[in-house]
Write an enzyme that holds these catalytic residues in place. Structure first.
Site, PDB file in Angstrom:
ATOM      1  N   ASP A  57       0.864  -1.181   0.000  1.00 39.91           N
ATOM      2  CA  ASP A  57       0.000   0.000   0.000  1.00 39.91           C
ATOM      3  C   ASP A  57       0.901   1.232   0.000  1.00 39.91           C
ATOM      4  O   ASP A  57       2.071   1.156   0.377  1.00 39.91           O
ATOM      5  CB  ASP A  57      -0.927   0.031   1.228  1.00 39.91           C
ATOM      6  N   TYR A 177     -12.133   5.810 -14.763  1.00 43.92           N
ATOM      7  CA  TYR A 177     -12.424   4.708 -13.840  1.00 43.92           C
ATOM      8  C   TYR A 177     -13.063   3.529 -14.596  1.00 43.92           C
ATOM      9  O   TYR A 177     -12.597   2.392 -14.517  1.00 43.92           O
ATOM     10  CB  TYR A 177     -13.333   5.201 -12.711  1.00 43.92           C
ATOM     11  N   LYS A 181     -11.588  -0.218 -15.296  1.00 44.10           N
ATOM     12  CA  LYS A 181     -12.225  -1.395 -14.692  1.00 44.10           C
ATOM     13  C   LYS A 181     -12.723  -2.356 -15.780  1.00 44.10           C
ATOM     14  O   LYS A 181     -12.690  -3.564 -15.584  1.00 44.10           O
ATOM     15  CB  LYS A 181     -13.374  -0.965 -13.766  1.00 44.10           C
ATOM     16  N   THR A 213     -14.954   2.166   3.207  1.00 38.34           N
ATOM     17  CA  THR A 213     -13.776   2.359   2.349  1.00 38.34           C
ATOM     18  C   THR A 213     -13.505   3.852   2.186  1.00 38.34           C
ATOM     19  O   THR A 213     -14.426   4.666   2.269  1.00 38.34           O
ATOM     20  CB  THR A 213     -14.017   1.748   0.948  1.00 38.34           C
TER      21      THR A 213
HETATM   22  N1  LIG Z   1     -15.400   1.578  -2.282  1.00 33.04           N
HETATM   23  C1  LIG Z   1     -16.264   1.266  -3.234  1.00 33.04           C
HETATM   24  O1  LIG Z   1     -17.434   1.661  -3.186  1.00 33.04           O
HETATM   25  C2  LIG Z   1     -15.828   0.401  -4.403  1.00 33.04           C
HETATM   26  C3  LIG Z   1     -16.776  -0.025  -5.327  1.00 33.04           C
HETATM   27  C4  LIG Z   1     -16.399  -0.811  -6.397  1.00 33.04           C
HETATM   28  C5  LIG Z   1     -15.066  -1.180  -6.527  1.00 33.04           C
HETATM   29  N2  LIG Z   1     -14.153  -0.756  -5.618  1.00 33.04           N
HETATM   30  C6  LIG Z   1     -12.741  -1.157  -5.811  1.00 33.04           C
HETATM   31  O2  LIG Z   1     -12.273  -1.777  -4.632  1.00 33.04           O
HETATM   32  C7  LIG Z   1     -10.853  -1.650  -4.607  1.00 33.04           C
HETATM   33  C8  LIG Z   1     -10.404  -1.325  -3.200  1.00 33.04           C
HETATM   34  O3  LIG Z   1     -10.797  -0.013  -2.858  1.00 33.04           O
HETATM   35  P1  LIG Z   1     -11.547   0.312  -1.478  1.00 33.04           P
HETATM   36  O4  LIG Z   1     -12.930   0.521  -1.806  1.00 33.04           O
HETATM   37  O5  LIG Z   1     -11.187  -0.690  -0.464  1.00 33.04           O
HETATM   38  O6  LIG Z   1     -10.928   1.756  -1.166  1.00 33.04           O
HETATM   39  P2  LIG Z   1      -9.922   2.262  -0.055  1.00 33.04           P
HETATM   40  O7  LIG Z   1     -10.503   2.072   1.305  1.00 33.04           O
HETATM   41  O8  LIG Z   1      -9.551   3.644  -0.482  1.00 33.04           O
HETATM   42  O9  LIG Z   1      -8.635   1.302  -0.199  1.00 33.04           O
HETATM   43  C9  LIG Z   1      -7.769   1.374  -1.315  1.00 33.04           C
HETATM   44  C10 LIG Z   1      -6.333   1.360  -0.823  1.00 33.04           C
HETATM   45  O10 LIG Z   1      -5.489   1.420  -1.996  1.00 33.04           O
HETATM   46  C11 LIG Z   1      -4.497   2.416  -1.734  1.00 33.04           C
HETATM   47  N3  LIG Z   1      -3.925   3.026  -2.912  1.00 33.04           N
HETATM   48  C12 LIG Z   1      -4.495   3.961  -3.734  1.00 33.04           C
HETATM   49  N4  LIG Z   1      -3.597   4.382  -4.629  1.00 33.04           N
HETATM   50  C13 LIG Z   1      -2.441   3.705  -4.383  1.00 33.04           C
HETATM   51  C14 LIG Z   1      -1.148   3.737  -4.956  1.00 33.04           C
HETATM   52  N5  LIG Z   1      -0.829   4.598  -5.924  1.00 33.04           N
HETATM   53  N6  LIG Z   1      -0.199   2.902  -4.472  1.00 33.04           N
HETATM   54  C15 LIG Z   1      -0.476   2.067  -3.448  1.00 33.04           C
HETATM   55  N7  LIG Z   1      -1.662   2.022  -2.836  1.00 33.04           N
HETATM   56  C16 LIG Z   1      -2.644   2.839  -3.308  1.00 33.04           C
HETATM   57  C17 LIG Z   1      -5.287   3.458  -0.954  1.00 33.04           C
HETATM   58  O11 LIG Z   1      -4.440   4.437  -0.362  1.00 33.04           O
HETATM   59  P3  LIG Z   1      -5.029   5.986  -0.285  1.00 33.04           P
HETATM   60  O12 LIG Z   1      -6.149   5.954   0.699  1.00 33.04           O
HETATM   61  O13 LIG Z   1      -3.865   6.784   0.135  1.00 33.04           O
HETATM   62  O14 LIG Z   1      -5.507   6.315  -1.687  1.00 33.04           O
HETATM   63  C18 LIG Z   1      -6.016   2.586   0.044  1.00 33.04           C
HETATM   64  O15 LIG Z   1      -5.221   2.252   1.147  1.00 33.04           O
HETATM   65  C19 LIG Z   1     -10.484  -0.606  -5.650  1.00 33.04           C
HETATM   66  O16 LIG Z   1      -9.917  -1.235  -6.775  1.00 33.04           O
HETATM   67  C20 LIG Z   1     -11.816   0.027  -6.003  1.00 33.04           C
HETATM   68  O17 LIG Z   1     -11.821   0.521  -7.320  1.00 33.04           O
HETATM   69  C21 LIG Z   1     -14.505   0.020  -4.556  1.00 33.04           C
END
Ligand SMILES: NC(=O)c1ccc[n+]([C@@H]2O[C@H](COP(=O)([O-])OP(=O)(O)OC[C@H]3O[C@@H](n4cnc5c(N)ncnc54)[C@H](OP(=O)(O)O)[C@@H]3O)[C@@H](O)[C@H]2O)c1
Length: 309
Positions: A57, A177, A181, A213
């Site tokens: 991360d 995005y 995806k 998230t």
């Molecule tokens: N949350 C939703 O509603 C949702 C819906 C559909 C799909 N998703 C997918 O689920 C996946 C996980 O996201 P999440 O929802 O769990 O969000 P999250 O809580 O923001 O977790 C994502 C993690 O990835 C890290 N990250 C972002 N950019 C990075 C980089 N350049 N290098 C290393 N780490 C990085 C983030 O750090 P920072 O916080 O510093 O950015 C965070 O710790 C993603 O692929 C997202 O597209 C999420």
């Protein structure tokens, strides 16, 4: 019938290879974006199932906390690697570090992600490029670098975390995005077609909104989705369903009601009309400004009040 026989032969060969691996060591998973949300839930679930872990991360401190807590709670090894996955050098560096640690990756979870709000020109290209690197190129390169080892061992699993956005005809005001995806979805199906018979299982999960998230909490589009809490899933549910899918050999797994809704609408409504409706909805729900021609000249990044380049 022939295809089914081939699939089940491939599955039993992979199972035997998995048995040979677990006879000499624990299975090992690499999870990106493991400091928060879905990645953190995935790491906890896999530690509970007895996997050693390599967690990646950008947030070093939170990641070390996660790794420390998991190592204490479970009898597994956990390595935390703070890396910026928008850096094109990161995948090679991660895989080299894994090798130096003497670890072999059996399960790759390409999960890290972010959302950039706003129309295409509202963020400079350097930021848009980094967005695509994290969401599309880094996952592909990690697979490219880890797949040879999996093939050699005859067993491997790859979970890509996609999104409902990849099933939509467009993702207005989070521009790249959806394209990234949907790249992940097609990449997963393609790799399954190419390497599935060699004992490797590829799976992509497509959740709608995920509670707890940072993406949901801090992006404008995420905040709009979070108002529809009945449509949301928890990070733990996404991790469990994504893991169950790769175990069963399901290539595309929808999680939560909205991806199913979007798939049905996508079959009934022409893509251009669906796309216009999405833009209208996003403008209404997030307060994004529609971009219109003003005084006879097309709106540019400057007229939208933002900078680029
Ligand atoms: N949350 C939703 O509603 C949702 C819906 C559909 C799909 N998703 C997918 O689920 C996946 C996980 O996201 P999440 O929802 O769990 O969000 P999250 O809580 O923001 O977790 C994502 C993690 O990835 C890290 N990250 C972002 N950019 C990075 C980089 N350049 N290098 C290393 N780490 C990085 C983030 O750090 P920072 O916080 O510093 O950015 C965070 O710790 C993603 O692929 C997202 O597209 C999420």
């Amino acid at each position: 019938v022939i295809a089914r026989r081939r699939r089940s032969r491939a599955a039993s060969l992979a199972e035997a290879a998995r048995g040979r691996i677990t006879a000499r060591r624990r299975l090992c998973a690499l999870v990106t974006g493991a400091a928060s949300g879905v990645g953190k839930a995935f790491a906890a679930m896999l530690a509970d199932k007895g996997h050693d872990l390599v967690l990646v991360d950008i947030r070093g401190e939170e990641l070390s906390d996660v790794a420390g807590a998991l190592e204490q709670a479970h009898a597994v090894g956990v390595k935390a690697l703070q890396r910026d996955l928008s850096d094109p050098a990161a995948p090679a560096d991660i895989v080299a570090t894994v090798r130096e640690l003497g670890m072999e990756i059996d399960l790759l979870v390409n999960n890290a992600g972010l959302i950039i709000d706003g129309a295409f020109l509202q963020s400079p290209w350097v930021q848009q490029r980094a967005y695509q690197q994290v969401l599309a190129l880094t996952p592909a390169e990690l697979i490219h670098r880890l797949l040879p080892g999996m093939l050699e061992r005859g067993f491997g699993q790859v979970v890509n975390v996609g999104s409902v956005g990849g099933l939509m005809p467009s993702t207005p005001f989070t521009t790249l995005y959806g394209p990234c995806k949907s790249h992940l979805i097609i990449l997963t199906r393609t790799l399954q077609a190419e390497y599935g018979r060699a004992g490797i299982t590829f799976s992509v999960c497509c959740p709608g909104a995920v509670t707890g998230t940072r993406i949901l909490e801090y992006s404008r589009s995420g905040q709009a989705w979070s108002k529809l809490s009945f449509l949301a899933s928890s990070a733990e549910e996404v991790a469990e369903k994504a893991y169950a899918a790769v175990q069963r050999g399901t290539t595309v797994r929808l999680v939560g009601p909205s991806p199913y809704g979007v798939s049905v609408i996508g079959r009934l409504v022409p893509a251009d009309a669906f796309s216009r409706a999405l833009a209208w909805l996003v403008i209404r729900s997030t307060g994004q400004q529609p971009i219109e021609q003003r005084h006879g000249a097309a709106a540019t990044d400057a007229s939208a009040g933002v900078s680029s380049g």
